[in-house]
Design a protein around this motif. Structure first.
Motif, mmCIF file in Angstrom:
data_model
loop_
_atom_site.group_PDB
_atom_site.id
_atom_site.type_symbol
_atom_site.label_atom_id
_atom_site.label_comp_id
_atom_site.label_asym_id
_atom_site.label_seq_id
_atom_site.Cartn_x
_atom_site.Cartn_y
_atom_site.Cartn_z
ATOM 1 N N ASP A 473 0.829 -1.207 0.000
ATOM 2 C CA ASP A 473 0.000 0.000 0.000
ATOM 3 C C ASP A 473 0.861 1.254 0.000
ATOM 4 O OD1 ASP A 473 -2.163 -1.671 0.102
ATOM 5 O OD2 ASP A 473 -2.473 -1.494 2.269
ATOM 6 N N LEU A 474 1.969 1.222 0.760
ATOM 7 C CA LEU A 474 2.839 2.392 0.824
ATOM 8 C C LEU A 474 3.436 2.720 -0.538
ATOM 9 C CD1 LEU A 474 4.358 4.521 2.535
ATOM 10 C CD2 LEU A 474 6.173 2.818 2.828
ATOM 11 N N PHE A 475 3.944 1.697 -1.238
ATOM 12 C CA PHE A 475 4.600 1.970 -2.518
ATOM 13 C C PHE A 475 3.589 2.268 -3.622
ATOM 14 C CE2 PHE A 475 8.208 -0.059 -0.397
ATOM 15 C CZ PHE A 475 9.208 0.809 -0.760
ATOM 16 N N VAL A 476 2.373 1.728 -3.505
ATOM 17 C CA VAL A 476 1.332 2.115 -4.460
ATOM 18 C C VAL A 476 1.012 3.600 -4.313
ATOM 19 C CG1 VAL A 476 -1.112 1.841 -5.006
ATOM 20 C CG2 VAL A 476 0.325 -0.169 -4.733
ATOM 21 N N TYR A 477 0.950 4.054 -3.059
ATOM 22 C CA TYR A 477 0.698 5.477 -2.823
ATOM 23 C C TYR A 477 1.873 6.312 -3.307
ATOM 24 C CZ TYR A 477 -1.102 9.649 -0.541
ATOM 25 O OH TYR A 477 -1.586 10.910 -0.306
ATOM 26 N N TYR A 478 3.095 5.822 -3.081
ATOM 27 C CA TYR A 478 4.283 6.519 -3.587
ATOM 28 C C TYR A 478 4.205 6.676 -5.103
ATOM 29 C CZ TYR A 478 7.195 6.763 0.621
ATOM 30 O OH TYR A 478 7.727 7.096 1.824
ATOM 31 N N LYS A 479 3.816 5.606 -5.746
ATOM 32 C CA LYS A 479 3.746 5.641 -7.207
ATOM 33 C C LYS A 479 2.738 6.689 -7.680
ATOM 34 C CE LYS A 479 1.988 2.869 -11.016
ATOM 35 N NZ LYS A 479 1.393 1.583 -11.390
ATOM 36 N N LYS A 480 1.592 6.709 -7.019
ATOM 37 C CA LYS A 480 0.568 7.674 -7.403
ATOM 38 C C LYS A 480 1.081 9.099 -7.205
ATOM 39 C CE LYS A 480 -2.850 8.389 -4.629
ATOM 40 N NZ LYS A 480 -4.101 8.258 -3.838
ATOM 41 N N CYS A 481 1.721 9.347 -6.079
ATOM 42 C CA CYS A 481 2.248 10.688 -5.812
ATOM 43 C C CYS A 481 3.311 11.076 -6.832
ATOM 44 C CB CYS A 481 2.843 10.738 -4.403
ATOM 45 S SG CYS A 481 1.633 10.516 -3.082
ATOM 46 N N MET A 482 4.183 10.134 -7.162
ATOM 47 C CA MET A 482 5.262 10.443 -8.091
ATOM 48 C C MET A 482 4.712 10.779 -9.480
ATOM 49 S SD MET A 482 8.347 7.969 -9.339
ATOM 50 C CE MET A 482 7.113 6.874 -10.040
ATOM 51 N N VAL A 483 3.724 10.007 -9.938
ATOM 52 C CA VAL A 483 3.140 10.262 -11.260
ATOM 53 C C VAL A 483 2.435 11.613 -11.269
ATOM 54 C CG1 VAL A 483 1.459 9.447 -12.941
ATOM 55 C CG2 VAL A 483 2.947 7.825 -11.799
ATOM 56 N N GLN A 484 1.687 11.888 -10.183
ATOM 57 C CA GLN A 484 1.009 13.181 -10.107
ATOM 58 C C GLN A 484 2.009 14.328 -10.159
ATOM 59 O OE1 GLN A 484 -1.222 12.994 -6.493
ATOM 60 N NE2 GLN A 484 -2.995 12.010 -7.427
ATOM 61 N N CYS A 485 3.031 14.240 -9.338
ATOM 62 C CA CYS A 485 3.997 15.337 -9.255
ATOM 63 C C CYS A 485 4.750 15.507 -10.573
ATOM 64 C CB CYS A 485 4.971 15.077 -8.113
ATOM 65 S SG CYS A 485 6.026 16.488 -7.726
#
Length: 832
Positions: A473-485
């Protein structure tokens, strides 16, 4: 005297006939011969021995001599013929040379005659063509004069017509005529010194200036700068005027485009002023809807008025983007406190969608803003962060607003309009970064609460140790944040987001992984020596429960997953960020943190199994080994150690099935911990009898076999143990066996015992030798003599690396291994 002269003659002859190897080889190639007399290394003695091998063969000596004399006469005849033939060669050569000289003189005379005739022919041709050249020059000059007069007539007539058509605003005819006049005028550049030509050129320039001013006035009249009302439709006169503007100074065309676009967007500046409600970010859709309507309106009304190569539709859209970026930046600076993360993401999503719409509609050939850059396409990668390049949170916001038909934002590398408007949001991305910081903090707290509420993972040896769900869950959220940014900015905001990633990776490692590792205690779990000596299975209690072992393995697997995924995250961040900022992306410290968690987990597993074996080793050291009367089966302490290994190792192996290399590390660390401790307890077994040493040697061999089989113990699939692990076990347990063999050896005579010790153990340490003597139960007086002898018998230390010789001596030879081990193995088979 005669003999001496003959010898001298022979020596001179041999000296003359001595040829170089190269000459001799050339002679052999030109005149191949099998005759021994023709060989360069001819030996007369050998040749005579060949002709007369025996005394009986001397009877034919006359015949052989006659043959040789006959051969000599033939050679003399041949030589004489050749010599005589050479006497006439000089005369023949001189005769041939005289004939050649005569032929050369005749040839020279013929060449001179040909040259004279050629000169006469050339002179004749020049006389014939002299008049023709004059006529050619005259014709060329006449043609040039006629062409120039025609051009002058065309230029004069064209200038008059151009001035008349300009006054009547006949732009359609002017466009064709002006281009022709300018082409004709190019032929008179070298005649500008003539007053009439210079006057015509000035009239053409004046006509161009008048046309430019007149066309600009016509456009100003049709599209006034003040007011927002426009005429009902396009003008054919202005359409032809645009064709003329293509020929005039480029500044005229640029001025027309600038004024038309400014007038076209004047309504936009009024409708979306800073003080209007529709100007705020929550109604940003209306800006893009307005320009779409305007583009459609332009195509319907004015699409045919401007030439296609002017790309007026794209120019209007690009200017709208520049104006919108400026206006949005201004209003966001004024109302910065009102910007919320959802509002900001919504505005960015709508803006990037609009930029995608422009990329599909236009080519981007009119873009002149040097600040806009096209990103290079990243190379294909197996990184899991590449599975989905869309921003889920942005899409959810778009769905909530109901705009499902809007075009999706294409990837930045394919979009020349990427950032043309959305750049204005970059200074305010700190709102998004702060929001992600808060969200990640709440996410870590939720992970901690969930772990406490749900407890450790349930034992499940069938599937192996599972990664904690919170990690994924943590890295899925990281991925989402990175793509957004990365869609918002690839500059400093990405660095700020990376810093937040680092912070919560460390917190996850500390709070979720390290914080939930079982704590070790100093107690032995209620184990006693008496309970260890019981042979009933299951009578011992492990230090860690089954659930705790599974938890440690799960944390280890999770840390290994985090380590690999953090490395992938670092690579992906470097792909997303600007090239100039790549060096500031570094997650090495976080990867080291997860490596520390892995090492701690392995160390806990080793300590647990090692501590479970301690009571058994203690019991071994407290046994009365001097009272053992016969060698039997393996001792109870060995059975206890094996039982603990069979209980713990299969659980650890099954729960580390997905991380096989760390299970190998566990085995290696346990061997490195258990074997030295076992040897230490062997030294505590004193005094020890011969039979007791044999029993200990049998126990040591049994433990050695179990340790060699430890990686696959209790497994249905038998795998060969890693070579690195096998080497450690064989080296350590062989040393234990060698110690016991030294103990078993008689201590008299002293010299033999000391030499045997040095040979078997290669240990020059007097402390170890002292321990061996204590195990044998020798008195101090006897030990002092043996210690003195030991010091005298020590070999000279090697000059090379210390480990080079010791390693080779640690391994027992077949003779050392065969005697007592075979007897003990036979004894075990009989008992079984």
């Amino acid at each position: 005297m005669m003999e001496e002269e003959e010898l001298e003659f022979v020596e001179e002859l041999e000296a003359v006939l001595q040829l170089t190897p190269d000459v001799q080889l050339a002679i052999e190639q030109v005149f191949p011969s099998q005759d021994p007399l023709d060989r360069a290394d001819f030996n007369a003695v050998e040749y005579i021995n060949t002709l007369f091998p025996t005394e009986q063969s001397l009877a034919n000596i006359d015949e052989v001599v006659n043959k040789i004399r006959l051969k000599i006469r033939r050679l003399d005849d041949n030589i004489r013929t050749v010599v005589r033939g050479q006497t006439n060669v000089g005369q023949d050569g001189r005769q041939a040379l005289e004939e050649a000289q005569k032929a050369i003189q005749q040839l020279f005379g013929k060449i001179k005659d040909i040259k004279d005739k050629a000169e006469k022919s050339e002179q004749m041709v020049k006389e014939i063509t002299r008049d023709i050249k004059q006529l050619d020059h005259a014709k060329r000059h006449l043609t040039t004069s006629i062409t120039t007069l025609n051009h002058l007539h065309m230029l004069a007539g064209g200038v008059d017509s151009l001035e008349a058509m300009t006054r009547r605003r006949q732009y359609g005819e002017v466009a064709n005529l002006l281009q022709g006049v300018m082409n004709v005028l190019e032929h008179f550049h070298k005649y500008m010194g003539i007053p009439q030509i210079r006057q015509l050129s000035e009239r053409v320039k004046a006509a161009q200036t008048e046309l430019g001013q007149q066309i600009l006035a016509d456009f100003e009249e049709t599209f006034p700068s003040q007011g927002t009302k426009r005429p009902g439709g396009p003008s054919n006169v202005l359409r032809d005027a645009c064709l003329v503007a293509n020929i005039l100074d480029p500044r005229i065309k640029q001025e027309i485009i600038k004024k038309f676009i400014k007038q076209h967007l004047s309504e936009y500046l009024v409708l979306f002023q800073e003080n209007q409600d529709v100007a705020w970010l929550d109604k940003i859709d209306r800006r893009y809807a307005w320009i779409k309507r305007q583009l459609v309106d332009y195509e319907e009304k004015y699409g045919r008025m401007f030439p296609r190569e002017w790309y007026m539709t794209e120019r209007i859209a690009v200017e709208f983007c520049h104006v919108t970026r400026t206006e949005l930046a201004k209003i966001m600076r004024t109302r910065a406190k009102e910007i919320e993360v959802k509002l900001l993401l919504f505005a960015i999503q709508r803006t990037t969608n609009f930029e995608g719409f422009l990329a599909k509609r236009f080519s981007g050939c009119t873009l002149t803003d040097g600040t806009l850059k096209k990103l290079e396409s990243p190379p294909p990668s197996t990184n899991p962060f590449l599975e989905d390049e869309t921003a889920p949170e942005l899409e959810e916001l778009a769905t909530e607003k109901g705009d499902l038909d809007q075009p999706k934002k294409p990837k930045a590398p394919d979009n020349p309009f990427h950032g043309i408007v959305s750049k204005c949001f970059e200074p305010h991305l700190y709102v998004y970064i702060e929001s992600q910081d808060k969200n990640l903090g709440e996410l870590i707290d939720r992970f901690v609460a969930d772990f406490k509420a749900q407890g450790p993972p349930k034992p499940n040896t069938d599937e192996g140790g599972a990664v904690l769900p919170s990690c994924a869950d943590l890295f899925v959220y990281y991925k989402k944040c990175m793509v957004q940014c990365s869609q918002l900015s690839t500059g400093e905001p990405m660095i700020a987001l990376t810093t937040i990633f680092q912070k919560y990776l460390r917190e996850y490692a500390w709070k979720i992984l390290s914080g939930n590792l079982p704590k070790t205690t100093s107690s032995s779990g209620g184990l006693t020596i008496s309970s260890l000596l019981k042979e009933k299975e299951g009578s011992e209690v492990a230090k860690f429960t089954l659930e705790e072992l599974c938890l440690i393995c799960s944390i280890l697997s999770t840390a290994e997953y985090c380590l690999a995924t953090t490395q992938q995250l670092e690579e992906k961040l470097k792909e997303k960020v600007d090239v100039s900022l790549i060096e500031r992306i570094n997650l090495t410290g976080e990867m080291d943190t997860f490596s520390t968690v892995i090492s701690s987990s392995i160390q806990l597993l080793v300590q647990d199994l090692d501590a479970a074996c301690d009571p058994a080793l203690t019991a071994m050291s407290k046994m009365q080994w001097q009272n053992v009367e016969h060698v039997g089966d393996q001792s109870p302490y060995v059975t206890s150690v094996i039982l603990h290994i069979k209980q713990n190792v299969p659980i650890i192996r099954d729960n580390l099935a997905s991380t096989r290399k760390y299970f190998t590390q566990f085995c290696i660390k346990f061997a490195n911990s258990f074997i030295p401790k076992f040897i230490t307890h062997i030294f505590k077994c004193k005094p020890i009898s011969m039979v007791g040493a044999e029993q200990l040697l049998l126990d040591t061999h049994s433990l050695k076999m179990v340790l060699l089989d430890l990686p696959s113990i209790g497994s249905q699939v038998v795998r060969k143990a890693p070579a690195s692990y096998t080497k450690i076990v064989v080296k350590g347990m062989t040393r234990a066996e060698m110690i016991l063999k030294v103990v078993m050896a008689p201590h008299e005579p002293l010299v033999v015992f000391v030499d045997n010790y040095i040979k078997l153990l290669t240990d020059c340490n007097t402390e170890t030798f002292q321990k061996i003597l204590d195990m044998k139960g020798l008195k101090r007086s006897e030990q002092s003599n043996m210690l003195e002898l030991f010091r005298q018998r020590l070999p000279t230390p090697p000059s090379g690396p210390e480990g080079s010789s010791s390693l080779s001596l640690l391994a027992p030879t077949p003779e050392q291994e065969s005697s007592r081990i075979r007897k003990l193995e036979k004894l075990i088979k009989k008992r079984l």
